[in-house]
Design an enzyme around this catalytic site. Structure first.
Site, short mmCIF file in Angstrom:
data_model
loop_
_atom_site.label_atom_id
_atom_site.label_comp_id
_atom_site.label_asym_id
_atom_site.label_seq_id
_atom_site.Cartn_x
_atom_site.Cartn_y
_atom_site.Cartn_z
N SER A 1 0.86 -1.17 0.00
CA SER A 1 0.00 0.00 0.00
C SER A 1 0.90 1.22 0.00
CB SER A 1 -0.88 0.01 1.25
OG SER A 1 -1.50 1.28 1.45
N TYR B 1 -1.17 -0.76 10.61
CA TYR B 1 -1.26 -0.95 9.15
C TYR B 1 -0.03 -0.38 8.46
CZ TYR B 1 -3.48 -1.08 4.54
OH TYR B 1 -3.79 -1.34 3.22
#
Length: 263
Positions: free
Chosen positions: A135, A148
């Site tokens: 990501s 995350y």
């Protein structure tokens, strides 16, 4: 037909980006094995495109080892791993529990590591390749998302290590870093934006979070699948250890200059 006679194992293959990659590789002649913990969405995609389903936890060594054996026995080998399984790790560091932190490690980093470790012997035999889905959170830090952000940085480090260690044995490894993508998981976060800013729809939320993205929109799962399939194909034969962003140019924005922008 870039993937004719090739077999791809896709973790987290039942929804979103994983499902889009499966559709694309299958449409170009590849064999598909969809892996995930929830059998219902896996079977739905499998029925749609004609794929094998392996219900397994990509972060669990025993489960993953058995899944890889099943895939190899079914198709006669393995050529591509798309390490797509992932999950959340959202919340302020000061209030994040050990359980949430550990879950973020398991869902985002362990899934990539274990699936790579268990497939590598077969990928070495086939001179195959790995594509890790990270990501842009692996390149930058978003607010209150230490779990995350940290794990996606870790995914990039893992992919670089694999590229360094196994390319001489014929296995390329690359990373794709999407920005906002219109998936069910992102929709959940858009619902938070809708409530926070009193918006009328998820579409308005996506427009808000991408207002400073040069292309001015979120990616679709198919946009990301295009990038994944390029890296997984022989067209990318000299690309190894690369990080390909699919973020509409978000990473090019100089944040301190946003105040000067007219858009």
């Amino acid at each position: 037909m870039r993937f004719k006679n090739k077999t791809a194992l896709i973790t987290g293959g039942g929804t979103g980006i994983g499902a889009a990659v499966a559709r694309r590789i299958r449409s170009e002649g590849g064999n598909i094995a969809l892996l995930g913990r929830r059998p219902e969405p896996l079977h739905a995609i499998a029925e749609e495109i004609g794929a094998a389903v392996v219900a397994a936890d990509a972060a669990d060594s025993v489960s993953m080892k058995a899944a890889v054996v099943t895939v190899v026995e079914t198709f006669g080998g393995l050529d591509i791993l798309v390490a797509n399984a992932g999950g959340h790790g959202i919340g302020p560091t000061t209030s994040m529990s050990d359980e949430t932190w550990d879950l973020s490690i398991r869902l985002n980093l362990n899934t990539a590591f274990v699936s790579a470790r268990e497939t590598l012997p077969h990928l070495i035999k086939s001179k195959g390749n790995i594509v890790v889905l990270a990501s842009i959170a692996g390149l930058f830090a978003g607010p209150d998302a230490a779990g995350y952000v940290t794990m996606k940085h870790g995914c990039i480090g893992l992919a670089k290590s694999l590229a360094r260690d196994y390319s001489r044995l014929g296995v390329r490894t690359n990373t794709v870093c999407p920005g906002w993508v219109t998936t069910a998981m992102a929709d959940e976060q858009m619902e938070f934006i809708v409530e926070k800013f009193k918006l009328k729809s998820i579409e308005e939320a996506y427009a808000l979070v991408t207002k400073d993205v040069p292309l001015g929109r979120p990616a679709t799962a198919e946009d990301v699948a295009n990038a994944v399939c390029f890296l997984a194909s022989t067209e990318a034969a000299m690309i190894n250890g690369a990080i390909l962003t699919v973020d509409g140019g978000a990473g090019t924005v100089d944040l301190p200059t946003l105040a000067f922008s007219e858009h």
